[in-house]
Design a protein around this motif. Structure first.
Motif, PDB file in Angstrom:
ATOM      1  N   GLU A  87     -15.854   6.086   8.057  1.00 10.18           N
ATOM      2  CA  GLU A  87     -15.384   6.288   9.583  1.00 10.18           C
ATOM      3  C   GLU A  87     -14.130   5.218   9.574  1.00 10.18           C
ATOM      4  O   GLU A  87     -13.594   5.567  10.682  1.00 10.18           O
ATOM      5  CB  GLU A  87     -16.471   5.137  10.275  1.00 10.18           C
ATOM      6  CG  GLU A  87     -17.877   5.881  10.301  1.00 10.18           C
ATOM      7  CD  GLU A  87     -18.670   5.184  10.988  1.00 10.18           C
ATOM      8  OE1 GLU A  87     -19.872   5.697  11.569  1.00 10.18           O
ATOM      9  OE2 GLU A  87     -18.823   3.820  11.332  1.00 10.18           O
ATOM     10  N   ARG A  88     -13.770   4.314   8.551  1.00 13.04           N
ATOM     11  CA  ARG A  88     -12.635   3.521   8.627  1.00 13.04           C
ATOM     12  C   ARG A  88     -11.444   3.745   7.618  1.00 13.04           C
ATOM     13  O   ARG A  88     -10.521   3.963   7.879  1.00 13.04           O
ATOM     14  CB  ARG A  88     -13.037   2.067   8.837  1.00 13.04           C
ATOM     15  CG  ARG A  88     -14.094   1.511   9.891  1.00 13.04           C
ATOM     16  CD  ARG A  88     -13.153   1.767  11.216  1.00 13.04           C
ATOM     17  NE  ARG A  88     -14.181   1.282  12.471  1.00 13.04           N
ATOM     18  CZ  ARG A  88     -13.907   1.390  13.752  1.00 13.04           C
ATOM     19  NH1 ARG A  88     -12.523   2.191  13.938  1.00 13.04           N
ATOM     20  NH2 ARG A  88     -14.401   1.378  14.647  1.00 13.04           N
ATOM     21  N   ASP A  89     -12.042   3.373   6.399  1.00 12.45           N
ATOM     22  CA  ASP A  89     -10.982   3.269   5.332  1.00 12.45           C
ATOM     23  C   ASP A  89     -10.117   4.774   5.071  1.00 12.45           C
ATOM     24  O   ASP A  89      -9.039   4.533   4.690  1.00 12.45           O
ATOM     25  CB  ASP A  89     -11.481   2.924   3.947  1.00 12.45           C
ATOM     26  CG  ASP A  89     -12.364   1.433   4.150  1.00 12.45           C
ATOM     27  OD1 ASP A  89     -12.073   0.932   5.082  1.00 12.45           O
ATOM     28  OD2 ASP A  89     -13.104   1.040   3.291  1.00 12.45           O
ATOM     29  N   MET A  90     -10.963   5.742   5.481  1.00 14.61           N
ATOM     30  CA  MET A  90     -10.434   7.178   5.190  1.00 14.61           C
ATOM     31  C   MET A  90      -9.428   7.459   6.085  1.00 14.61           C
ATOM     32  O   MET A  90      -9.117   8.637   6.261  1.00 14.61           O
ATOM     33  CB  MET A  90     -11.281   8.136   4.715  1.00 14.61           C
ATOM     34  CG  MET A  90     -12.173   7.813   3.261  1.00 14.61           C
ATOM     35  SD  MET A  90     -13.315   8.970   2.885  1.00 14.61           S
ATOM     36  CE  MET A  90     -12.061  10.463   2.598  1.00 14.61           C
ATOM     37  N   HIS A  91      -9.455   6.916   7.235  1.00 12.76           N
ATOM     38  CA  HIS A  91      -8.482   7.081   8.492  1.00 12.76           C
ATOM     39  C   HIS A  91      -7.290   6.306   8.876  1.00 12.76           C
ATOM     40  O   HIS A  91      -7.403   5.411   8.436  1.00 12.76           O
ATOM     41  CB  HIS A  91      -9.451   7.208   9.750  1.00 12.76           C
ATOM     42  CG  HIS A  91     -10.585   8.233   9.616  1.00 12.76           C
ATOM     43  ND1 HIS A  91     -10.478   9.478  10.276  1.00 12.76           N
ATOM     44  CD2 HIS A  91     -12.026   8.256   9.036  1.00 12.76           C
ATOM     45  CE1 HIS A  91     -11.575   9.940  10.129  1.00 12.76           C
ATOM     46  NE2 HIS A  91     -12.420   9.395   9.422  1.00 12.76           N
ATOM     47  N   GLU A  92      -6.418   6.981   9.655  1.00  9.17           N
ATOM     48  CA  GLU A  92      -5.127   6.316  10.050  1.00  9.17           C
ATOM     49  C   GLU A  92      -5.504   5.653  11.464  1.00  9.17           C
ATOM     50  O   GLU A  92      -5.139   4.676  11.894  1.00  9.17           O
ATOM     51  CB  GLU A  92      -4.251   7.135  10.074  1.00  9.17           C
ATOM     52  CG  GLU A  92      -3.802   7.787   8.722  1.00  9.17           C
ATOM     53  CD  GLU A  92      -3.082   6.577   7.895  1.00  9.17           C
ATOM     54  OE1 GLU A  92      -2.535   5.719   8.360  1.00  9.17           O
ATOM     55  OE2 GLU A  92      -3.092   6.850   6.691  1.00  9.17           O
ATOM     56  N   MET A  93      -6.417   6.426  12.296  1.00 10.97           N
ATOM     57  CA  MET A  93      -6.372   5.932  13.809  1.00 10.97           C
ATOM     58  C   MET A  93      -7.439   4.580  13.902  1.00 10.97           C
ATOM     59  O   MET A  93      -8.375   4.528  13.108  1.00 10.97           O
ATOM     60  CB  MET A  93      -6.832   7.100  14.659  1.00 10.97           C
ATOM     61  CG  MET A  93      -6.931   6.590  16.103  1.00 10.97           C
ATOM     62  SD  MET A  93      -7.471   8.082  16.958  1.00 10.97           S
ATOM     63  CE  MET A  93      -5.928   8.931  17.100  1.00 10.97           C
ATOM     64  N   VAL A  94      -6.780   3.603  14.305  1.00 11.45           N
ATOM     65  CA  VAL A  94      -7.609   2.319  14.591  1.00 11.45           C
ATOM     66  C   VAL A  94      -8.244   2.549  16.065  1.00 11.45           C
ATOM     67  O   VAL A  94      -7.519   2.773  17.047  1.00 11.45           O
ATOM     68  CB  VAL A  94      -6.674   1.067  14.433  1.00 11.45           C
ATOM     69  CG1 VAL A  94      -7.320   0.053  14.827  1.00 11.45           C
ATOM     70  CG2 VAL A  94      -6.112   1.046  12.989  1.00 11.45           C
ATOM     71  N   GLY A  95      -9.504   1.953  16.029  1.00  9.89           N
ATOM     72  CA  GLY A  95     -10.219   1.886  17.442  1.00  9.89           C
ATOM     73  C   GLY A  95     -11.411   3.062  17.465  1.00  9.89           C
ATOM     74  O   GLY A  95     -12.518   2.722  16.984  1.00  9.89           O
ATOM     75  N   ASP A 132      -8.244  14.906  12.934  1.00  8.90           N
ATOM     76  CA  ASP A 132      -8.213  14.009  11.959  1.00  8.90           C
ATOM     77  C   ASP A 132      -7.541  12.719  12.571  1.00  8.90           C
ATOM     78  O   ASP A 132      -7.302  11.789  11.521  1.00  8.90           O
ATOM     79  CB  ASP A 132      -7.500  14.611  10.636  1.00  8.90           C
ATOM     80  CG  ASP A 132      -6.189  14.562  10.883  1.00  8.90           C
ATOM     81  OD1 ASP A 132      -5.511  14.776  12.190  1.00  8.90           O
ATOM     82  OD2 ASP A 132      -5.239  15.044  10.186  1.00  8.90           O
ATOM     83  N   GLY A 133      -7.289  12.544  13.554  1.00  7.20           N
ATOM     84  CA  GLY A 133      -6.638  11.344  14.191  1.00  7.20           C
ATOM     85  C   GLY A 133      -5.409  11.193  13.557  1.00  7.20           C
ATOM     86  O   GLY A 133      -4.717   9.819  13.598  1.00  7.20           O
ATOM     87  N   GLY A 134      -4.343  12.075  12.944  1.00  2.39           N
ATOM     88  CA  GLY A 134      -3.126  12.155  12.638  1.00  2.39           C
ATOM     89  C   GLY A 134      -3.104  11.874  11.107  1.00  2.39           C
ATOM     90  O   GLY A 134      -2.044  11.616  10.595  1.00  2.39           O
ATOM     91  N   TYR A 135      -4.219  11.833  10.499  1.00  6.51           N
ATOM     92  CA  TYR A 135      -4.331  11.741   8.818  1.00  6.51           C
ATOM     93  C   TYR A 135      -3.308  12.358   8.029  1.00  6.51           C
ATOM     94  O   TYR A 135      -2.623  12.028   7.205  1.00  6.51           O
ATOM     95  CB  TYR A 135      -5.599  11.890   8.450  1.00  6.51           C
ATOM     96  CG  TYR A 135      -5.888  11.436   6.890  1.00  6.51           C
ATOM     97  CD1 TYR A 135      -6.089   9.992   6.597  1.00  6.51           C
ATOM     98  CD2 TYR A 135      -5.593  12.224   5.965  1.00  6.51           C
ATOM     99  CE1 TYR A 135      -6.103   9.763   5.000  1.00  6.51           C
ATOM    100  CE2 TYR A 135      -5.593  12.003   4.528  1.00  6.51           C
ATOM    101  CZ  TYR A 135      -6.133  10.714   4.208  1.00  6.51           C
ATOM    102  OH  TYR A 135      -6.021  10.390   3.008  1.00  6.51           O
ATOM    103  N   THR A 136      -3.270  13.632   8.428  1.00  6.14           N
ATOM    104  CA  THR A 136      -2.608  14.721   7.745  1.00  6.14           C
ATOM    105  C   THR A 136      -0.976  14.847   7.872  1.00  6.14           C
ATOM    106  O   THR A 136      -0.371  15.502   7.366  1.00  6.14           O
ATOM    107  CB  THR A 136      -3.109  16.103   7.739  1.00  6.14           C
ATOM    108  OG1 THR A 136      -3.102  16.495   9.312  1.00  6.14           O
ATOM    109  CG2 THR A 136      -4.680  16.170   7.224  1.00  6.14           C
TER     110      THR A 136
END
Length: 305
Positions: free
Chosen positions: A249-257, A288-292
């Motif tokens: 949920e957190r560590d593998m993502h870029e978006m905060v919140g 992906d919240g902008g991850y890629t």
């Protein structure tokens, strides 16, 4: 140029007039999904008993559709169908590696409801997700993953098109992954299978578009589905379930919140399945919240000011 733009966008009382048309910033109805237009649609969802498939079945039914939950998890599938209601959902056992079972799920939708509007090819497996060197790759595991994640999707596309093309309408959606966009996120087997999904979507989109049928992909990033949680357990056996969930949920993502959930993918599928996306075809909707779009440079961090 700017004077011309001012002529096109003229202020109005609560919005803008654009070339004679009025776009209101307060027009909530035009910004909200039109569930009335989705009501009555019929969908088959493979892998519909858990994770993204289960969330999508619930979202479709909430918006008035009837669904066939096609899966190999019999107890879970029947429980989901019962929860959604007998008038809205039916469970059908479907191993997507067996083309006849995929065809039967499609035929069941037509038998029960007289049509098929949406085919969501979502069933997938991870295979052996343990990190290993290239020389240690198990080709039998590769074949199993490809059979479900790629060949199974092709079977779904084929048989959905079989009943959609004569009606000249329908939406086919295939679950890919951010692992199909970026390397090193998963094993070669999983990454290759999901890249094959994108290749398949692009290969058939133009052909079926000539018959009024659309084919699109959704590429989710990390979500704590049962499949992803099992992968975390394999990667980090010494960590707790709570830590596995935090990683996803957190560590593998870029978006905060915001935290990405299966329901976010369900809503993306709802859009692609609906008439709101009537001209979206051959597209890969990355959620992906902008991850890629982010890649940290392989260099020391600059000195702080």
């Amino acid at each position: 140029m700017f004077r011309g733009l001012q002529r096109v966008l003229r202020p109005a009382s609560s919005g803008f007039v654009v070339n004679g048309g009025f776009f209101s910033s307060l027009a909530a109805d035009s910004q909200r999904f039109d569930s009335v237009r989705f009501a009555g649609k019929v969908a088959v969802i493979t892998g519909g008993a858990s994770g993204i498939g289960k969330a999508t079945a619930a979202e479709f039914v909430r918006n008035g559709a009837r669904v066939i939950i096609a899966d190999v998890q019999d107890d879970l599938g029947r429980a989901v169908a019962a929860e959604l209601g007998p008038d809205a959902a039916r469970y059908a056992r479907c191993d997507v590696t067996d083309e006849t079972q995929v065809a039967a799920a499609v035929d069941l939708a037509v038998q029960l409801h007289g049509r098929l509007d949406v085919m969501f090819n979502n069933a997938g497996i991870g295979g052996d997700m343990a990190a290993s060197s290239l020389g240690a790759i198990d080709l039998a595991d590769f074949d199993r993953v490809m059979a479900v994640n790629a060949r199974g999707v092709l079977a779904g596309v084929k048989h959905a098109a079989r009943v959609m093309v004569p009606r000249r309408a329908g939406s086919i959606i295939c679950t890919a992954s951010t692992a199909s966009v970026l390397g090193s996120l998963a094993t070669p087997a999983y990454s290759a299978s999901k890249a094959a999904v994108l290749g398949l979507v692009r290969a058939v989109a133009a052909e079926v578009a000539r018959s009024g049928v659309r084919v699109n992909a959704i590429s989710p990033h990390a979500i704590p589905t049962p499949l992803a949680m099992a992968t975390m357990a394999q990667w980090f056996p010494d960590r707790s379930v709570e830590e596995h969930r935090r990683i996803l949920e957190r560590d593998m993502h870029e978006m905060v919140g915001p935290v990405m959930e299966a329901e976010d993918i369900a809503r993306a599928a709802l859009y692609l399945a609906s008439d709101e996306a009537k001209y979206v075809n051959g597209h890969n909707l990355v959620v992906d919240g902008g991850y890629t779009v982010v890649k940290a440079p392989n260099m020391p961090a600059p000195a702080a000011r």
